[in-house]
Design a protein around this motif. Structure first.
Motif, PDB file in Angstrom:
ATOM      1  N   GLY A  20       0.826  -1.192   0.000  1.00 41.76           N
ATOM      2  CA  GLY A  20       0.000   0.000   0.000  1.00 41.76           C
ATOM      3  C   GLY A  20       0.864   1.246   0.000  1.00 41.76           C
ATOM      4  N   ALA A  21       0.463   2.254  -0.749  1.00 42.81           N
ATOM      5  CA  ALA A  21       1.251   3.473  -0.885  1.00 42.81           C
ATOM      6  C   ALA A  21       1.211   4.289   0.397  1.00 42.81           C
ATOM      7  CB  ALA A  21       0.729   4.303  -2.051  1.00 42.81           C
ATOM      8  N   ILE A  22       2.359   4.864   0.779  1.00 43.19           N
ATOM      9  CA  ILE A  22       2.450   5.770   1.926  1.00 43.19           C
ATOM     10  C   ILE A  22       3.021   7.116   1.497  1.00 43.19           C
ATOM     11  CG2 ILE A  22       2.639   3.910   3.632  1.00 43.19           C
ATOM     12  CD1 ILE A  22       5.651   4.316   3.627  1.00 43.19           C
ATOM     13  N   SER A  23       3.073   7.345   0.185  1.00 45.78           N
ATOM     14  CA  SER A  23       3.550   8.622  -0.334  1.00 45.78           C
ATOM     15  C   SER A  23       2.886   8.877  -1.681  1.00 45.78           C
ATOM     16  CB  SER A  23       5.082   8.628  -0.483  1.00 45.78           C
ATOM     17  OG  SER A  23       5.475   7.832  -1.592  1.00 45.78           O
ATOM     18  N   ASP A  24       3.087  10.061  -2.189  1.00 41.77           N
ATOM     19  CA  ASP A  24       2.607  10.377  -3.526  1.00 41.77           C
ATOM     20  C   ASP A  24       3.461   9.675  -4.571  1.00 41.77           C
ATOM     21  OD1 ASP A  24       0.659  12.041  -2.470  1.00 41.77           O
ATOM     22  OD2 ASP A  24       2.000  13.786  -2.471  1.00 41.77           O
ATOM     23  N   LEU A  25       2.986   9.696  -5.802  1.00 47.58           N
ATOM     24  CA  LEU A  25       3.715   9.086  -6.904  1.00 47.58           C
ATOM     25  C   LEU A  25       4.700  10.110  -7.463  1.00 47.58           C
ATOM     26  CD1 LEU A  25       3.770   6.401  -8.506  1.00 47.58           C
ATOM     27  CD2 LEU A  25       2.260   7.494 -10.170  1.00 47.58           C
ATOM     28  N   PHE A  26       5.985   9.758  -7.430  1.00 46.28           N
ATOM     29  CA  PHE A  26       7.039  10.667  -7.891  1.00 46.28           C
ATOM     30  C   PHE A  26       7.353  10.399  -9.356  1.00 46.28           C
ATOM     31  CE2 PHE A  26       7.681  10.254  -3.315  1.00 46.28           C
ATOM     32  CZ  PHE A  26       7.797  11.574  -2.930  1.00 46.28           C
ATOM     33  N   ASP A  27       7.728  11.447 -10.050  1.00 44.57           N
ATOM     34  CA  ASP A  27       8.106  11.320 -11.454  1.00 44.57           C
ATOM     35  C   ASP A  27       9.388  10.513 -11.591  1.00 44.57           C
ATOM     36  OD1 ASP A  27       5.930  12.820 -12.249  1.00 44.57           O
ATOM     37  OD2 ASP A  27       7.026  14.726 -12.105  1.00 44.57           O
ATOM     38  N   VAL A  38      13.720  10.564  -7.516  1.00 42.17           N
ATOM     39  CA  VAL A  38      14.122   9.966  -6.245  1.00 42.17           C
ATOM     40  C   VAL A  38      15.484   9.312  -6.416  1.00 42.17           C
ATOM     41  CG1 VAL A  38      13.530   8.265  -4.477  1.00 42.17           C
ATOM     42  CG2 VAL A  38      11.722   9.579  -5.603  1.00 42.17           C
ATOM     43  N   ALA A  39      16.420   9.718  -5.566  1.00 41.94           N
ATOM     44  CA  ALA A  39      17.784   9.204  -5.675  1.00 41.94           C
ATOM     45  C   ALA A  39      17.834   7.720  -5.322  1.00 41.94           C
ATOM     46  CB  ALA A  39      18.710   9.990  -4.752  1.00 41.94           C
ATOM     47  N   ASN A  40      18.716   7.005  -6.004  1.00 39.20           N
ATOM     48  CA  ASN A  40      18.997   5.588  -5.739  1.00 39.20           C
ATOM     49  C   ASN A  40      17.788   4.676  -5.986  1.00 39.20           C
ATOM     50  OD1 ASN A  40      21.632   6.284  -4.863  1.00 39.20           O
ATOM     51  ND2 ASN A  40      20.845   6.722  -2.798  1.00 39.20           N
ATOM     52  N   ALA A  41      16.854   5.128  -6.805  1.00 40.84           N
ATOM     53  CA  ALA A  41      15.748   4.250  -7.181  1.00 40.84           C
ATOM     54  C   ALA A  41      16.264   3.126  -8.070  1.00 40.84           C
ATOM     55  CB  ALA A  41      14.661   5.035  -7.906  1.00 40.84           C
ATOM     56  N   ARG A  42      15.619   1.977  -8.001  1.00 42.67           N
ATOM     57  CA  ARG A  42      16.095   0.827  -8.763  1.00 42.67           C
ATOM     58  C   ARG A  42      15.995   1.061 -10.264  1.00 42.67           C
ATOM     59  NH1 ARG A  42      13.994  -5.018  -7.095  1.00 42.67           N
ATOM     60  NH2 ARG A  42      15.291  -4.416  -5.307  1.00 42.67           N
ATOM     61  N   ASP A  43      14.919   1.676 -10.715  1.00 40.86           N
ATOM     62  CA  ASP A  43      14.731   1.963 -12.134  1.00 40.86           C
ATOM     63  C   ASP A  43      14.396   3.443 -12.278  1.00 40.86           C
ATOM     64  OD1 ASP A  43      14.142   2.116 -14.809  1.00 40.86           O
ATOM     65  OD2 ASP A  43      12.945   0.288 -14.867  1.00 40.86           O
ATOM     66  N   PRO A  44      15.317   4.264 -12.750  1.00 42.73           N
ATOM     67  CA  PRO A  44      15.064   5.711 -12.855  1.00 42.73           C
ATOM     68  C   PRO A  44      14.150   6.094 -14.003  1.00 42.73           C
ATOM     69  CG  PRO A  44      17.225   5.194 -13.735  1.00 42.73           C
ATOM     70  CD  PRO A  44      16.688   3.903 -13.188  1.00 42.73           C
ATOM     71  N   GLU A  45      13.652   5.118 -14.765  1.00 42.42           N
ATOM     72  CA  GLU A  45      12.814   5.436 -15.918  1.00 42.42           C
ATOM     73  C   GLU A  45      11.331   5.172 -15.676  1.00 42.42           C
ATOM     74  OE1 GLU A  45      14.345   3.327 -19.239  1.00 42.42           O
ATOM     75  OE2 GLU A  45      16.279   4.370 -19.243  1.00 42.42           O
ATOM     76  N   VAL A  46      10.963   4.761 -14.470  1.00 40.41           N
ATOM     77  CA  VAL A  46       9.562   4.516 -14.147  1.00 40.41           C
ATOM     78  C   VAL A  46       9.194   5.343 -12.916  1.00 40.41           C
ATOM     79  CG1 VAL A  46       9.626   2.181 -15.091  1.00 40.41           C
ATOM     80  CG2 VAL A  46      10.103   2.540 -12.670  1.00 40.41           C
ATOM     81  N   PRO A  47       7.908   5.672 -12.733  1.00 38.63           N
ATOM     82  CA  PRO A  47       7.494   6.419 -11.534  1.00 38.63           C
ATOM     83  C   PRO A  47       7.838   5.654 -10.256  1.00 38.63           C
ATOM     84  CG  PRO A  47       5.765   6.430 -13.186  1.00 38.63           C
ATOM     85  CD  PRO A  47       6.799   5.462 -13.678  1.00 38.63           C
ATOM     86  N   PHE A  48       7.977   6.404  -9.172  1.00 36.53           N
ATOM     87  CA  PHE A  48       8.419   5.832  -7.893  1.00 36.53           C
ATOM     88  C   PHE A  48       7.411   6.190  -6.816  1.00 36.53           C
ATOM     89  CE2 PHE A  48      10.619   5.793  -3.866  1.00 36.53           C
ATOM     90  CZ  PHE A  48      11.393   4.654  -3.926  1.00 36.53           C
ATOM     91  N   GLN A  49       7.189   5.236  -5.886  1.00 34.87           N
ATOM     92  CA  GLN A  49       6.273   5.467  -4.775  1.00 34.87           C
ATOM     93  C   GLN A  49       6.710   4.636  -3.582  1.00 34.87           C
ATOM     94  OE1 GLN A  49       2.102   4.524  -5.560  1.00 34.87           O
ATOM     95  NE2 GLN A  49       1.502   6.402  -4.504  1.00 34.87           N
ATOM     96  N   PHE A  50       6.706   5.256  -2.404  1.00 33.78           N
ATOM     97  CA  PHE A  50       7.025   4.525  -1.186  1.00 33.78           C
ATOM     98  C   PHE A  50       5.795   3.725  -0.750  1.00 33.78           C
ATOM     99  CE2 PHE A  50      10.075   8.009  -1.096  1.00 33.78           C
ATOM    100  CZ  PHE A  50      11.246   7.348  -0.750  1.00 33.78           C
ATOM    101  N   VAL A  51       6.025   2.475  -0.347  1.00 34.26           N
ATOM    102  CA  VAL A  51       4.923   1.581   0.022  1.00 34.26           C
ATOM    103  C   VAL A  51       5.285   0.820   1.285  1.00 34.26           C
ATOM    104  CG1 VAL A  51       4.145   1.293  -2.354  1.00 34.26           C
ATOM    105  CG2 VAL A  51       5.815  -0.308  -1.406  1.00 34.26           C
ATOM    106  N   GLU A  52       4.278   0.212   1.875  1.00 32.08           N
ATOM    107  CA  GLU A  52       4.488  -0.717   2.987  1.00 32.08           C
ATOM    108  C   GLU A  52       3.633  -1.958   2.741  1.00 32.08           C
ATOM    109  OE1 GLU A  52       1.179   1.312   5.989  1.00 32.08           O
ATOM    110  OE2 GLU A  52       3.292   1.216   6.561  1.00 32.08           O
TER     111      GLU A  52
END
Length: 325
Positions: free
Chosen positions: A254-261, A265-279
């Motif tokens: 489940g998402a615990i943050s907004d969806l980032f472009d 976000v630094a050190n994301a696994r794939d910098p070409e897809v949107p990023f979101q923090f989840v739990e």
């Protein structure tokens, strides 16, 4: 309704990740097996054009790599090499287990692939079974079958349109899956138990119900003796609010943050897809013997995302099939 079912029987997997979530351990999360199916679908040979929809898992054996004896157990961990300073390397250890499972994958033909021919279906089943032998499943390695296990043949079943003949095919398959247990979703048990706890405590939450269903509750029972003195007799019993083998399971995120472009976000696994923090999301599952499952849809898991609410989870139609029946 499932028209075609790919059966990959008796896969022996070594060193799967037994820590299924931050709060559960034991059998791997169903999302791990769904990831395996998605990886298999993305790497299909050019001459096989299929779409994978659902997955079911029947566990025949699990051997967690933990210390035996005593109330508290510990995982068997590896001793990793030290770093250049002589200190222990910063490697996050994983709990491990050995599994023997059968995978059931609901498939559909795509791009004109013909699944009406029994010979063609058997060729596809053999080819995909060999491909799975070189894959990782839930972090573990698939071991080659023993000589005595070669009688377990993969199969791509095309269920007959006639209801009676289709049910006969399913009964024949269920016998092949024994002995074993299939994991199904029991959201209804969690909802019902939450309502039960609220009767005595209005502050009770689904988390309280989930924890109550996840443990063994020992309760003291006091009864009057049959002698003249009426001596009270005390006995301890394990309280189980529902029948069946219920277990706590993770069902997604489940998402615990907004969806980032992408790339923000630094050190994301794939910098070409949107990023979101989840739990992790949790629910209650039940282990059911395959011979008690009336149709293949009851044990299959599928993706059921709600992007507006930020829910990325798996679901199962076990309760729906019981209601419909």
């Amino acid at each position: 309704m499932i028209n075609h079912l790919l059966v990959l029987p008796r896969l022996r997997i070594q060193n799967v990740n037994a820590i299924s979530s931050p709060m559960t351990w034991g059998f791997p999360a169903m999302s791990a097996f769904m990831g395996t199916v998605q990886a298999l679908e993305r790497n299909l040979p050019d001459d096989i054009r299929l779409v994978f929809n659902e997955i079911g898992v029947v566990c025949h054996r699990i051997d967690p790599q933990v210390t035996e004896g005593g109330f508290i157990r510990a995982f068997h961990l590896t001793r990793n090499p030290v770093d250049k300073t002589g200190s222990t390397a910063a490697i996050v250890e994983e709990g491990r287990a050995h599994l023997e499972i059968s995978l059931l994958i609901g498939v559909e033909a795509s791009g004109g692939d013909d699944l009406k021919s029994a010979e063609r279906r058997q060729v596809i089943a053999n080819q995909l079974y060999q491909q799975v032998q070189g894959m990782r499943i839930a972090g573990g390695s698939v071991m080659p079958p023993r000589p005595s296990e070669r009688r377990y043949r993969p199969e791509l079943i095309s269920f007959d349109s006639d209801e009676e003949k289709g049910a006969q095919q399913w009964r024949r398959l269920k016998r092949r899956l024994l002995p074993g247990f299939a994991l199904v979703l029991r959201d209804d048990r969690l909802t019902e138990h939450t309502a039960t706890l609220k009767v005595n405590d209005q502050s009770a939450t689904p988390l309280d119900a989930w924890l109550d269903l996840s443990r063994l509750n020992h309760e003291c029972r006091i009864t009057k003796g049959e002698d003249d003195n009426g001596t009270e007799q005390v006995s301890w019993e394990i309280r189980r609010p529902y029948p069946g083998w219920l277990v706590p399971i993770p069902v997604g995120y489940g998402a615990i943050s907004d969806l980032f472009d992408p790339g923000t976000v630094a050190n994301a696994r794939d910098p070409e897809v949107p990023f979101q923090f989840v739990e992790s999301l949790y629910s209650v599952g039940e282990w059911v013997s395959p011979h008690r499952i009336r149709n293949p849809e009851a044990l299959m898991w599928f993706v059921e995302n709600d992007l507006e609410r930020g829910l990325y989870r798996l679901s199962n139609a076990y309760i729906d099939t019981l209601i419909n029946d």
